[in-house]
Design a protein around this motif. Structure first.
Motif, PDB file in Angstrom:
ATOM      1  N   ALA A 100      59.808 -91.681 -40.517  1.00  0.00           N
ATOM      2  CA  ALA A 100      59.135 -90.838 -41.437  1.00  0.00           C
ATOM      3  C   ALA A 100      59.679 -89.386 -41.450  1.00  0.00           C
ATOM      4  O   ALA A 100      59.766 -88.669 -42.591  1.00  0.00           O
ATOM      5  N   THR A 101      60.192 -88.995 -40.140  1.00  0.00           N
ATOM      6  CA  THR A 101      60.653 -87.794 -40.193  1.00  0.00           C
ATOM      7  C   THR A 101      61.803 -87.496 -41.053  1.00  0.00           C
ATOM      8  O   THR A 101      62.108 -86.371 -41.884  1.00  0.00           O
ATOM      9  N   LEU A 102      62.919 -88.345 -40.923  1.00  0.00           N
ATOM     10  CA  LEU A 102      64.084 -88.320 -41.457  1.00  0.00           C
ATOM     11  C   LEU A 102      63.979 -88.373 -43.057  1.00  0.00           C
ATOM     12  O   LEU A 102      64.540 -87.770 -43.658  1.00  0.00           O
ATOM     13  N   LYS A 103      63.068 -89.341 -43.461  1.00  0.00           N
ATOM     14  CA  LYS A 103      62.585 -89.244 -44.751  1.00  0.00           C
ATOM     15  C   LYS A 103      62.149 -88.193 -45.438  1.00  0.00           C
ATOM     16  O   LYS A 103      62.471 -87.521 -46.480  1.00  0.00           O
ATOM     17  N   GLY A 104      61.101 -87.516 -44.569  1.00  0.00           N
ATOM     18  CA  GLY A 104      60.494 -86.151 -44.948  1.00  0.00           C
ATOM     19  C   GLY A 104      61.656 -85.234 -45.195  1.00  0.00           C
ATOM     20  O   GLY A 104      61.636 -84.087 -46.013  1.00  0.00           O
ATOM     21  N   LEU A 105      62.803 -85.021 -44.086  1.00  0.00           N
ATOM     22  CA  LEU A 105      63.756 -83.996 -44.098  1.00  0.00           C
ATOM     23  C   LEU A 105      64.607 -84.361 -45.342  1.00  0.00           C
ATOM     24  O   LEU A 105      65.089 -83.215 -45.950  1.00  0.00           O
ATOM     25  N   ALA A 106      65.111 -85.536 -45.687  1.00  0.00           N
ATOM     26  CA  ALA A 106      65.673 -85.990 -46.712  1.00  0.00           C
ATOM     27  C   ALA A 106      64.942 -85.437 -48.128  1.00  0.00           C
ATOM     28  O   ALA A 106      65.828 -84.697 -48.980  1.00  0.00           O
ATOM     29  N   ILE A 107      63.879 -85.987 -48.283  1.00  0.00           N
ATOM     30  CA  ILE A 107      63.029 -85.526 -49.690  1.00  0.00           C
ATOM     31  C   ILE A 107      63.029 -83.952 -49.902  1.00  0.00           C
ATOM     32  O   ILE A 107      63.140 -83.494 -50.811  1.00  0.00           O
ATOM     33  N   ALA A 108      62.523 -83.490 -48.779  1.00  0.00           N
ATOM     34  CA  ALA A 108      62.166 -81.884 -48.595  1.00  0.00           C
ATOM     35  C   ALA A 108      63.571 -81.047 -49.051  1.00  0.00           C
ATOM     36  O   ALA A 108      63.645 -80.295 -49.694  1.00  0.00           O
ATOM     37  N   GLY A 109      64.722 -81.644 -48.230  1.00  0.00           N
ATOM     38  CA  GLY A 109      65.922 -81.041 -48.577  1.00  0.00           C
ATOM     39  C   GLY A 109      66.357 -81.153 -50.216  1.00  0.00           C
ATOM     40  O   GLY A 109      67.059 -80.277 -50.849  1.00  0.00           O
ATOM     41  N   ALA A 110      66.307 -82.409 -50.696  1.00  0.00           N
ATOM     42  CA  ALA A 110      66.521 -82.603 -52.255  1.00  0.00           C
ATOM     43  C   ALA A 110      65.826 -81.654 -52.731  1.00  0.00           C
ATOM     44  O   ALA A 110      66.156 -81.164 -53.950  1.00  0.00           O
ATOM     45  N   VAL A 111      64.530 -81.536 -52.712  1.00  0.00           N
ATOM     46  CA  VAL A 111      63.684 -80.755 -53.404  1.00  0.00           C
ATOM     47  C   VAL A 111      64.053 -79.317 -53.329  1.00  0.00           C
ATOM     48  O   VAL A 111      64.140 -78.463 -54.317  1.00  0.00           O
ATOM     49  N   VAL A 112      64.640 -78.749 -52.298  1.00  0.00           N
ATOM     50  CA  VAL A 112      65.132 -77.524 -51.842  1.00  0.00           C
ATOM     51  C   VAL A 112      66.286 -77.237 -52.754  1.00  0.00           C
ATOM     52  O   VAL A 112      66.787 -76.486 -53.596  1.00  0.00           O
ATOM     53  N   ALA A 113      67.209 -78.489 -52.817  1.00  0.00           N
ATOM     54  CA  ALA A 113      68.392 -78.532 -53.560  1.00  0.00           C
ATOM     55  C   ALA A 113      68.105 -78.316 -55.080  1.00  0.00           C
ATOM     56  O   ALA A 113      68.949 -77.500 -55.867  1.00  0.00           O
ATOM     57  N   LEU A 114      67.182 -78.965 -55.579  1.00  0.00           N
ATOM     58  CA  LEU A 114      66.588 -78.930 -56.968  1.00  0.00           C
ATOM     59  C   LEU A 114      66.267 -77.556 -57.280  1.00  0.00           C
ATOM     60  O   LEU A 114      66.561 -77.011 -58.438  1.00  0.00           O
ATOM     61  N   LEU A 115      65.422 -76.962 -56.620  1.00  0.00           N
ATOM     62  CA  LEU A 115      64.955 -75.699 -56.861  1.00  0.00           C
ATOM     63  C   LEU A 115      66.067 -74.669 -56.701  1.00  0.00           C
ATOM     64  O   LEU A 115      66.095 -73.803 -57.564  1.00  0.00           O
ATOM     65  N   SER A 116      67.055 -74.850 -56.128  1.00  0.00           N
ATOM     66  CA  SER A 116      68.250 -73.881 -55.618  1.00  0.00           C
ATOM     67  C   SER A 116      69.101 -74.173 -57.042  1.00  0.00           C
ATOM     68  O   SER A 116      69.561 -73.021 -57.594  1.00  0.00           O
ATOM     69  N   ILE A 117      69.279 -75.077 -57.324  1.00  0.00           N
ATOM     70  CA  ILE A 117      70.251 -75.396 -58.774  1.00  0.00           C
ATOM     71  C   ILE A 117      69.391 -74.562 -59.884  1.00  0.00           C
ATOM     72  O   ILE A 117      70.114 -74.226 -60.749  1.00  0.00           O
ATOM     73  N   ALA A 118      67.961 -75.060 -59.972  1.00  0.00           N
ATOM     74  CA  ALA A 118      67.329 -74.334 -61.087  1.00  0.00           C
ATOM     75  C   ALA A 118      67.288 -72.883 -61.146  1.00  0.00           C
ATOM     76  O   ALA A 118      67.776 -72.146 -62.111  1.00  0.00           O
ATOM     77  N   GLN A 119      67.405 -72.291 -59.809  1.00  0.00           N
ATOM     78  CA  GLN A 119      67.343 -70.714 -59.715  1.00  0.00           C
ATOM     79  C   GLN A 119      68.699 -70.272 -59.854  1.00  0.00           C
ATOM     80  O   GLN A 119      69.034 -69.114 -60.665  1.00  0.00           O
ATOM     81  N   PHE A 120      69.890 -71.224 -59.731  1.00  0.00           N
ATOM     82  CA  PHE A 120      71.137 -70.860 -59.858  1.00  0.00           C
ATOM     83  C   PHE A 120      71.619 -70.828 -61.377  1.00  0.00           C
ATOM     84  O   PHE A 120      72.298 -69.847 -62.029  1.00  0.00           O
ATOM     85  N   LEU A 121      71.041 -71.757 -62.134  1.00  0.00           N
ATOM     86  CA  LEU A 121      71.280 -71.812 -63.582  1.00  0.00           C
ATOM     87  C   LEU A 121      70.357 -70.539 -64.509  1.00  0.00           C
ATOM     88  O   LEU A 121      70.886 -70.261 -65.351  1.00  0.00           O
ATOM     89  N   ILE A 122      69.220 -70.469 -63.846  1.00  0.00           N
ATOM     90  CA  ILE A 122      68.259 -69.581 -64.743  1.00  0.00           C
ATOM     91  C   ILE A 122      68.414 -67.928 -64.281  1.00  0.00           C
ATOM     92  O   ILE A 122      68.567 -67.406 -64.958  1.00  0.00           O
ATOM     93  N   ALA A 123      68.427 -67.972 -62.961  1.00  0.00           N
ATOM     94  CA  ALA A 123      68.634 -66.596 -62.571  1.00  0.00           C
ATOM     95  C   ALA A 123      69.777 -66.398 -61.231  1.00  0.00           C
ATOM     96  O   ALA A 123      69.407 -66.348 -60.020  1.00  0.00           O
ATOM     97  N   PRO A 124      70.953 -66.613 -61.733  1.00  0.00           N
ATOM     98  CA  PRO A 124      72.098 -66.710 -60.878  1.00  0.00           C
ATOM     99  C   PRO A 124      72.191 -65.306 -59.999  1.00  0.00           C
ATOM    100  O   PRO A 124      73.131 -65.500 -58.723  1.00  0.00           O
ATOM    101  N   LYS A 125      71.703 -64.187 -60.057  1.00  0.00           N
ATOM    102  CA  LYS A 125      71.839 -63.031 -59.550  1.00  0.00           C
ATOM    103  C   LYS A 125      70.719 -62.701 -58.540  1.00  0.00           C
ATOM    104  O   LYS A 125      70.589 -61.702 -58.334  1.00  0.00           O
ATOM    105  N   THR A 126      69.760 -63.695 -58.276  1.00  0.00           N
ATOM    106  CA  THR A 126      68.703 -63.783 -57.255  1.00  0.00           C
ATOM    107  C   THR A 126      68.963 -64.372 -56.200  1.00  0.00           C
ATOM    108  O   THR A 126      69.537 -65.607 -56.121  1.00  0.00           O
TER     109      THR A 126
END
Length: 511
Positions: free
Chosen positions: A150-176
């Motif tokens: 459960a911990t490994l799945k939590g880290l994997a899912i949360a990390g993918a969510v961080v990746a998705l948010l990071s991609i969105a910020q990089f595309l929308i506001a790359p200078k932040t």
């Protein structure tokens, strides 16, 4: 445990509170740009130490995790003792740096010691001890296969969510960068971190976790059963629907993680992650070929053909994986082609070698690299930047800690690898966990030779939180896990819910 059984607070409530505070503090550490500030590390370390004491009192140390706990404590004690040795004045100023003796010759008040930065060394030691605390806390909290997974799945899912948010910020506001203006690596995705190499290591580990969990779901997908059900016009069985949904979900999370990884444009990070994922692919192919013929007679007669087939499949998958991965990582390859060996980190290698040779075996102090390396810096490598890291964890460890740096790295790596080897030999159903562990270690070992990602406290904490459940699965007794699952099955049957019949593969593959 009398107070928790009949007192004011249930034992499970205390456990859940510890888990909630632990992961909340972990999230806050990442949101602080990877806990780059020492004040953040100090606060997080204090909270982790308090939680660790409460967890030991409430839960105790699991028997299977005792070797891991002892190994972590030994590493912490060795590091603490060595820093004390480097920062304590010795009789007759033996082994002390010449700089301190020169100050004494000028009648300046100074205590000659081995370290050039004795006051800063203790703060740097805190950056080493906090991940050890997180690892110990993870060993205690993940005291079963179910909690570890459960911990490994939590880290994997949360990390993918961080990746998705990071991609969105990089595309929308790359200078932040989160909520502030970004001043460096404007053309690269850095996620919640400042440096793209640190982000590449983080997203690489997240991709490994999702890839490993994806392989476990693919193992449960019975292609023949699905085709038979479709041919007969029947719906898929519940277990097959669950396996297919899980495989599709983690496949999407894996692709999101890989996309964030290649957008970092980190040459070493992309290459090391590719090598780690390729290793997992090869291990998965050979594991699948071994599981096809569990009968000893069939295994003995067709072993050679199975190995040849698995080898050919591995070569084909390697080619496809390389083509797809390299097509996404063209910008990182362009950086490698343009800069090549002219990169500053390669230019300073002779100076690093000279510093290691001059100060071995006692080192210059844990936090002294920026101060000590100034004397060895080659002006031809550029004079407009400050080298506060060596971009090579191994050389910097030997430069600052001397022989203790070699011992700490060798002992920690040897222990983790021994646990992973044990897990590979003992586990069947959960074989993907030690395979993921090997991939994580390979990524860290390779990338640490070119960058200092593991020296960033936020990433070091994440690595410790990832390795703890992996070690728990590897060192746990599979028979105990199977017995617990059988007991839960019996309890479910008594409650009036008939358990689903185990498949042939589950009978042949113990935990």
């Amino acid at each position: 445990m009398k107070d928790f059984r009949g007192g004011w607070l249930p034992k499970n409530a205390v456990y859940r509170s510890i888990v909630f505070i632990h992961w909340s503090a972990f999230a806050l550490a990442l949101l602080n740009f990877g806990a780059v500030q020492i004040s953040t590390v100090a606060i997080y370390g204090l909270a982790s130490a308090l939680l660790l004491c409460i967890a030991v009192f409430v839960r105790g140390i699991p028997k299977a995790g005792e070797p891991a706990v002892k190994a972590a404590i030994v590493l912490a004690l060795v590091a603490f003792a060595w820093v004390m040795f480097q920062t304590t004045p010795l009789p007759e100023a033996i082994f002390s740096q010449p700089s301190w003796r020169d100050l004494a010759n000028f009648q300046l008040d100074a205590s000659p010691v081995i370290s050039l930065t004795p006051a800063d060394d203790w703060a740097s030691l805190l950056r080493f001890l906090v991940p050890v605390e997180v690892f110990l806390l993870g060993i205690i909290l993940c005291d079963s296969d179910e909690r570890a997974i459960a911990t490994l799945k939590g880290l994997a899912i949360a990390g993918a969510v961080v990746a998705l948010l990071s991609i969105a910020q990089f595309l929308i506001a790359p200078k932040t960068l989160l909520f502030i203006a970004k001043t460096a690596y404007l053309d690269s995705l850095t996620g919640f971190f400042v440096n793209r190499n640190t982000a590449a290591t983080y997203f690489g580990i997240v991709a490994i976790l999702n890839y490993g969990i994806l392989s476990s779901h693919l193992r449960c997908v019975g292609v023949r059963r699905i085709l038979t059900s479709l041919d007969q016009g029947r719906g898929l069985p519940f277990d097959q629907r669950k396996a297919v949904r899980g495989a599709l979900s983690f496949a999407i999370l894996f692709m999101v993680s890989v996309t964030a990884l290649v957008l970092t444009k980190s040459r070493a990070g992309v290459a090391a992650s590719f090598a780690a994922l390729l290793l997992m692919t090869l291990l998965f192919v050979f594991r699948s070929s071994q599981n096809k013929h569990p009968v000893p007679a069939l295994r003995s007669t067709g072993l050679r053909s199975i190995r040849v087939g698995a080898f050919l499949i591995a070569i084909a998958l390697t080619g496809l994986f390389a083509a797809g991965f390299l097509s996404f990582s063209g910008r990182a390859l362009l950086r490698a082609e343009v800069q090549g060996a002219s990169d500053g980190r390669f230019c300073i290698m002779p100076g690093l070698g000279s510093g290691v040779s001059d100060h071995f075996p006692f080192g210059t102090g844990l936090a002294s690299f920026e101060t000590a390396f100034t004397a060895y810096r080659d002006p031809d490598c550029g004079v407009y930047t400050v080298w506060n890291r060596a971009h090579d964890v191994y050389l910097e460890a030997v430069f600052t800690l001397g022989v203790a740096g070699i011992l700490i790295i060798a002992f920690g790596l040897a222990f983790i690898l021994s646990c992973l080897v044990r897990g590979m030999a003992a586990r069947r159903r959960l074989r993907y966990v030690p395979e993921s562990g090997f991939a994580v270690v390979l990524l860290l070992v390779v990338h640490s030779a070119f960058d200092f990602s593991i020296q960033i406290s936020g990433l070091a904490i994440f690595v410790a939180a990832t390795l703890a459940p992996i070690v728990v699965v590897c060192v746990a007794d599979p028979k105990v896990g199977s017995k617990n699952r059988r007991n839960r099955t019996i309890q479910t049957s008594v409650a009036g819910q008939l358990p689903s019949a185990p498949s042939l593969r589950d009978k042949q593959l113990p935990a």
